[in-house]
Structure formats: C-alpha cells, structure tokens
Design a protein around this motif. Structure first.
Motif, PDB file in Angstrom:
ATOM      1  N   HIS A  31       0.885  -1.160   0.000  1.00  0.00           N
ATOM      2  CA  HIS A  31       0.000   0.000   0.000  1.00  0.00           C
ATOM      3  C   HIS A  31       0.924   1.209   0.000  1.00  0.00           C
ATOM      4  O   HIS A  31       1.580   1.507   1.006  1.00  0.00           O
ATOM      5  N   VAL A  32       1.006   1.882  -1.126  1.00  0.00           N
ATOM      6  CA  VAL A  32       1.997   2.943  -1.328  1.00  0.00           C
ATOM      7  C   VAL A  32       1.592   4.211  -0.588  1.00  0.00           C
ATOM      8  O   VAL A  32       0.438   4.638  -0.645  1.00  0.00           O
ATOM      9  N   SER A  33       2.552   4.809   0.087  1.00  0.00           N
ATOM     10  CA  SER A  33       2.317   6.045   0.821  1.00  0.00           C
ATOM     11  C   SER A  33       2.834   7.258   0.046  1.00  0.00           C
ATOM     12  O   SER A  33       2.088   8.189  -0.252  1.00  0.00           O
ATOM     13  N   LEU A  34       4.120   7.242  -0.277  1.00  0.00           N
ATOM     14  CA  LEU A  34       4.772   8.374  -0.937  1.00  0.00           C
ATOM     15  C   LEU A  34       5.671   7.858  -2.057  1.00  0.00           C
ATOM     16  O   LEU A  34       6.236   6.769  -1.959  1.00  0.00           O
ATOM     17  N   VAL A  35       5.816   8.684  -3.084  1.00  0.00           N
ATOM     18  CA  VAL A  35       6.680   8.346  -4.216  1.00  0.00           C
ATOM     19  C   VAL A  35       7.494   9.573  -4.595  1.00  0.00           C
ATOM     20  O   VAL A  35       6.938  10.658  -4.804  1.00  0.00           O
ATOM     21  N   GLY A  36       8.806   9.422  -4.679  1.00  0.00           N
ATOM     22  CA  GLY A  36       9.670  10.511  -5.108  1.00  0.00           C
ATOM     23  C   GLY A  36       9.773  10.573  -6.623  1.00  0.00           C
ATOM     24  O   GLY A  36       9.652   9.557  -7.321  1.00  0.00           O
ATOM     25  N   LEU A  37       9.984  11.771  -7.135  1.00  0.00           N
ATOM     26  CA  LEU A  37      10.190  11.972  -8.569  1.00  0.00           C
ATOM     27  C   LEU A  37      11.644  12.332  -8.841  1.00  0.00           C
ATOM     28  O   LEU A  37      12.294  12.990  -8.030  1.00  0.00           O
ATOM     29  N   CYS A  38      12.135  11.907  -9.990  1.00  0.00           N
ATOM     30  CA  CYS A  38      13.502  12.276 -10.371  1.00  0.00           C
ATOM     31  C   CYS A  38      13.545  12.572 -11.858  1.00  0.00           C
ATOM     32  O   CYS A  38      12.561  12.382 -12.586  1.00  0.00           O
ATOM     33  N   GLY A  39      14.708  13.017 -12.321  1.00  0.00           N
ATOM     34  CA  GLY A  39      14.862  13.350 -13.728  1.00  0.00           C
ATOM     35  C   GLY A  39      14.629  12.174 -14.650  1.00  0.00           C
ATOM     36  O   GLY A  39      14.169  12.342 -15.787  1.00  0.00           O
ATOM     37  N   GLN A  43      12.287  12.358 -17.920  1.00  0.00           N
ATOM     38  CA  GLN A  43      12.817  12.056 -19.241  1.00  0.00           C
ATOM     39  C   GLN A  43      12.113  10.867 -19.867  1.00  0.00           C
ATOM     40  O   GLN A  43      11.882  10.829 -21.077  1.00  0.00           O
ATOM     41  N   HIS A  44      11.748   9.892 -19.031  1.00  0.00           N
ATOM     42  CA  HIS A  44      11.058   8.715 -19.556  1.00  0.00           C
ATOM     43  C   HIS A  44       9.675   9.087 -20.093  1.00  0.00           C
ATOM     44  O   HIS A  44       9.250   8.571 -21.141  1.00  0.00           O
ATOM     45  N   VAL A  45       8.983   9.962 -19.384  1.00  0.00           N
ATOM     46  CA  VAL A  45       7.668  10.389 -19.859  1.00  0.00           C
ATOM     47  C   VAL A  45       7.811  11.166 -21.174  1.00  0.00           C
ATOM     48  O   VAL A  45       7.015  10.990 -22.103  1.00  0.00           O
ATOM     49  N   ALA A  46       8.826  12.001 -21.264  1.00  0.00           N
ATOM     50  CA  ALA A  46       9.015  12.807 -22.467  1.00  0.00           C
ATOM     51  C   ALA A  46       9.485  11.964 -23.648  1.00  0.00           C
ATOM     52  O   ALA A  46       9.017  12.126 -24.784  1.00  0.00           O
ATOM     53  N   HIS A  47      10.412  11.034 -23.379  1.00  0.00           N
ATOM     54  CA  HIS A  47      11.004  10.231 -24.459  1.00  0.00           C
ATOM     55  C   HIS A  47      11.305   8.826 -23.952  1.00  0.00           C
ATOM     56  O   HIS A  47      12.452   8.523 -23.602  1.00  0.00           O
ATOM     57  N   GLY A 171      26.212  20.161 -10.929  1.00  0.00           N
ATOM     58  CA  GLY A 171      24.786  19.837 -10.883  1.00  0.00           C
ATOM     59  C   GLY A 171      24.362  19.427  -9.493  1.00  0.00           C
ATOM     60  O   GLY A 171      24.647  18.311  -9.060  1.00  0.00           O
ATOM     61  N   VAL A 172      23.687  20.320  -8.755  1.00  0.00           N
ATOM     62  CA  VAL A 172      23.291  20.020  -7.372  1.00  0.00           C
ATOM     63  C   VAL A 172      21.771  19.971  -7.215  1.00  0.00           C
ATOM     64  O   VAL A 172      21.206  20.392  -6.226  1.00  0.00           O
ATOM     65  N   GLY A 173      21.109  19.414  -8.215  1.00  0.00           N
ATOM     66  CA  GLY A 173      19.701  19.057  -8.087  1.00  0.00           C
ATOM     67  C   GLY A 173      19.640  17.543  -8.043  1.00  0.00           C
ATOM     68  O   GLY A 173      20.603  16.868  -8.365  1.00  0.00           O
ATOM     69  N   GLY A 174      18.544  16.980  -7.603  1.00  0.00           N
ATOM     70  CA  GLY A 174      18.387  15.533  -7.622  1.00  0.00           C
ATOM     71  C   GLY A 174      19.507  14.805  -6.898  1.00  0.00           C
ATOM     72  O   GLY A 174      19.798  15.060  -5.731  1.00  0.00           O
ATOM     73  N   ILE A 175      20.181  13.888  -7.598  1.00  0.00           N
ATOM     74  CA  ILE A 175      21.238  13.085  -6.997  1.00  0.00           C
ATOM     75  C   ILE A 175      22.418  13.955  -6.559  1.00  0.00           C
ATOM     76  O   ILE A 175      23.046  13.698  -5.530  1.00  0.00           O
ATOM     77  N   GLY A 176      22.716  14.997  -7.312  1.00  0.00           N
ATOM     78  CA  GLY A 176      23.826  15.872  -6.938  1.00  0.00           C
ATOM     79  C   GLY A 176      23.653  16.482  -5.570  1.00  0.00           C
ATOM     80  O   GLY A 176      24.616  16.594  -4.794  1.00  0.00           O
ATOM     81  N   SER A 177      22.422  16.878  -5.226  1.00  0.00           N
ATOM     82  CA  SER A 177      22.177  17.475  -3.909  1.00  0.00           C
ATOM     83  C   SER A 177      22.343  16.439  -2.802  1.00  0.00           C
ATOM     84  O   SER A 177      22.826  16.752  -1.706  1.00  0.00           O
ATOM     85  N   LEU A 178      21.954  15.189  -3.071  1.00  0.00           N
ATOM     86  CA  LEU A 178      22.136  14.131  -2.072  1.00  0.00           C
ATOM     87  C   LEU A 178      23.614  13.827  -1.864  1.00  0.00           C
ATOM     88  O   LEU A 178      24.067  13.628  -0.732  1.00  0.00           O
ATOM     89  N   ILE A 179      24.376  13.789  -2.944  1.00  0.00           N
ATOM     90  CA  ILE A 179      25.821  13.570  -2.825  1.00  0.00           C
ATOM     91  C   ILE A 179      26.454  14.679  -2.000  1.00  0.00           C
ATOM     92  O   ILE A 179      27.266  14.427  -1.098  1.00  0.00           O
ATOM     93  N   LEU A 180      26.073  15.918  -2.282  1.00  0.00           N
ATOM     94  CA  LEU A 180      26.607  17.051  -1.529  1.00  0.00           C
ATOM     95  C   LEU A 180      26.241  16.950  -0.056  1.00  0.00           C
ATOM     96  O   LEU A 180      27.091  17.164   0.832  1.00  0.00           O
ATOM     97  N   VAL A 261      28.173  10.542 -13.009  1.00  0.00           N
ATOM     98  CA  VAL A 261      26.923  10.087 -12.407  1.00  0.00           C
ATOM     99  C   VAL A 261      25.759  10.323 -13.360  1.00  0.00           C
ATOM    100  O   VAL A 261      24.954   9.428 -13.617  1.00  0.00           O
ATOM    101  N   GLY A 262      25.649  11.533 -13.880  1.00  0.00           N
ATOM    102  CA  GLY A 262      24.575  11.861 -14.820  1.00  0.00           C
ATOM    103  C   GLY A 262      24.794  11.163 -16.155  1.00  0.00           C
ATOM    104  O   GLY A 262      25.934  11.005 -16.612  1.00  0.00           O
ATOM    105  N   ILE A 263      23.710  10.741 -16.778  1.00  0.00           N
ATOM    106  CA  ILE A 263      23.788  10.016 -18.047  1.00  0.00           C
ATOM    107  C   ILE A 263      23.457  10.972 -19.188  1.00  0.00           C
ATOM    108  O   ILE A 263      22.330  11.468 -19.279  1.00  0.00           O
ATOM    109  N   PRO A 264      24.410  11.246 -20.073  1.00  0.00           N
ATOM    110  CA  PRO A 264      24.137  12.172 -21.177  1.00  0.00           C
ATOM    111  C   PRO A 264      23.177  11.573 -22.197  1.00  0.00           C
ATOM    112  O   PRO A 264      23.103  10.356 -22.370  1.00  0.00           O
TER     113      PRO A 264
END
Length: 348
Positions: A31-39, A43-47, A171-180, A261-264
């Motif tokens: 029973h899902v409570s919360l879901v995080g979104l990421c890039g 990107q998957h929705v767009a392409h 890049g300090v959004g998403g994964i970059g901010s967590l690494i920082l 880390v980021g995939i071009p």
C-alpha cells in the motif's frame, strides 16, 4: 485505484485502474504512501527509451515507501504490516556481475517504473528480495528518500575518498544534492558546487559548499582560480550534459578523478589528450546495489539529520504533471519533489 501510466512519449495519464491481484510467489503487495520523482521519470515520460517488459502502458515510479499488505508464496521477509522501500532495479543473481556483488549491472537488469510497473499507484507489487524494511524511527517522509540516497552512496563509494580532497560537484539538483549533503555531513569541508540555478547554489552554500555559478563564466576557469591553478582532486558530474562533462574533466587536477553520475542523452566530446597526459582517472557509476546500498541509505536517514538539510516539497497526486514532472523537465524544481498518494497529507 488511482495510478499514473505512461502510454508513450508525452502521454502520461492519471487513471483509475484495477488493484493488483494477490502477489505472485516471491512478491509482496504494498500500500503505497509516498513516491519521489527524479529526472529519470521526467525524461522517460518525455522520451521513453527503454523497451518495456510487458504490453500496454507502464505505471511510473521507482522511489517508493509503502506498507506490506499481502505476501506471495515463499516470502518470509518482509512481513505483513512492515513498511519497506523497494529498490528500483531487478537482478538475476546468477550472472558474473551478480556473483561478484555488482547486481546493479546484472545481465538481466531492468527498472521498475520504467520497463515494468512501478509504484506511482495506491497499490503496487514488488519482488520481496528488493524490499528493505524501514527502521521504526524513520517516518515515511524521510524513508522515501532511501532509494535516491542509495544511488548517491553507491556513487560516493566508487570514488574511494580519503576525506581531505577538494571536490567539485557539477549539478546540485536531484542526486547531486544528495551527494553534496552526504559529503558535507561526513566533514568534507572543501566542496565546490557548480550549477546554473541561483536557488540550488544558495542551498549548496547553506550546506557549506562554495558556489560556482556556471552562467557567469567558465566553471573550469573559476575552479582553477579557486584552487590556485591546481584543479580539484575529484569532480563529480551529476548533470550529465554535453557542456558539464568536459568542464568537469577540465577542472580535475593531474592524477585526479572524474566521476560520471549523470547520463548524457547523446555523444560527448572530451579532450582526452590532455587527460591522458595528466593521468586523470575517469570512472562511472550506475544506480545502486540494492542489498548493500539501500539498507545503508535507510540506516543513515534514520540516524542523522540528513533529510532535514534537503529541500523537499510534497505535492498531491493530482498535481503530478504540472507541479511535478513539468517542473523537473524545465529544471524549475528547487529540490526533491515527493508525490503523496494520500491527498490529506499533501501540502497545496
């Protein structure tokens, strides 16, 4: 039940669908409570670029926290009623990569929420072996960061840090901010944060990093000036763009390391001649090893204030497109976006 389904490029539909049936052998129903979104979601929705494993639309979502409400045959853990965070990627357990402990590059690897049904729905099934129990002291609002944090921890482990390096994070959004956030929490006091957005750089400075505004001048030139012409021991590229990766490599000192880390999206032109002469190391990282990195991530979240140092916004399921994926695609998200499947808990 409500669910977010990807039918094709730019075709995401919020629909009522049938609740999953009883879990199969080796699976659990959450029973899902919360879901995080990421890039990756945006990107998957767009392409959509990865082949689906089943016909028809795919339920989005791979950063999930939920409660076990049913277990399939043969499942002894997790137990009914326990809160869990599933990993994102399937592994076979018998290929060379799996046998060496590198399940994140399994020969049969695929992603839930991208190639098979994920968890952006009220109920979702996942393999029990992928689900890690959330510590009792870790609320859902914190535990939902477990899967992306596992990616950050895996990336950091690939760098083999000593603790005294000067580090640049591109890049300090998403994964970059967590690494920082993790590196700052571990006492790495010489971190340079490179980004285009003022809000992200302001947050990075709040965490103790030195801001490098990539819009103002060459990030490489600024880092060279800030390091007395030496460059950094480690550059982490979490942006994954054709511009950021060459700049990150150029900012690495002789004998230093570039961690990708980021995939071009396409080919990237790199000045490898100078990198070879300077014996610069280029290493890569992909996802996380569920059985190691995810338990470590949840333990860290439960035992530290890391989550409180992140910018997190919770939105209702109905705002998924505009306030969630749309802002990620346009790079307007100031921090981590979490989708609540329980409307009364969402902040408007």
């Amino acid at each position: 039940m409500k669910a977010a389904l990807v039918y094709g490029a730019n075709d995401l539909r919020l629909q009522e669908v049938a609740k999953p049936g009883p879990p199969k052998a080796g699976e659990v129903l959450l029973h899902v409570s919360l879901v995080g979104l990421c890039g990756t979601d945006a990107q998957h929705v767009a392409h959509p670029s990865r082949p689906p494993r089943r016909p028809g639309p795919i339920i989005l979502g791979h950063e999930i926290v939920g409660q076990v409400v049913a277990v399939g045959e043969g499942v002894t853990a997790p137990r009914l009623g326990e809160r869990v965070v599933p990993g994102a990627g399937w592994w076979c357990g018998h290929c060379d990569a799996c046998l060496s402990g590198r399940t994140n590059i399994c020969d049969e690897y695929f992603l839930y929420g991208i190639q098979d049904h994920g968890g952006l729905a009220e109920y979702a099934c996942f393999p029990a072996k992928m689900c890690v129990v959330v510590p009792s002291t870790c609320p859902d609002e914190v535990a939902v960061l477990g899967q992306p944090l596992a990616i950050a921890l895996h990336a950091i482990s690939r760098a083999a840090l000593t603790g005294n390096e000067t580090i640049a994070i591109f890049g300090v959004g998403g994964i970059g901010s967590l690494i920082l956030a993790v590196l700052a929490g571990r006492g790495h006091h010489r971190i340079l944060a490179v980004d285009l957005e003022d809000s992200k750089l302001a947050w990075a400075e709040h965490c103790g990093a030195l801001a490098v505004h990539a819009r103002q001048r060459s990030a490489h030139d600024m880092i060279e000036m800030m390091t007395g012409g030496q460059g950094v021991a480690l550059a982490i590229d979490a942006a994954g763009t054709a511009t950021s990766i060459p700049q990150a490599l150029a900012s690495v000192r002789k004998g230093g390391t570039l961690l990708l880390v980021g995939i071009p999206k396409g080919p990237v032109l790199l000045p490898l001649g100078s990198a070879i002469v300077s014996e610069k190391n280029i290493i890569t990282t992909n996802g996380h090893c569920c059985q190691h990195d995810l338990p470590a991530a949840l333990a860290l979240l439960a035992s530290s204030d890391l989550a409180s140092r992140l910018v997190v916004e919770t939105i209702p399921f109905t705002a998924l497109k505009e306030r969630g994926l749309g802002r990620l695609l346009s790079q307007q998200a100031a921090g981590k976006i979490i989708v609540s499947l329980q409307e009364e808990r969402s902040s408007e």
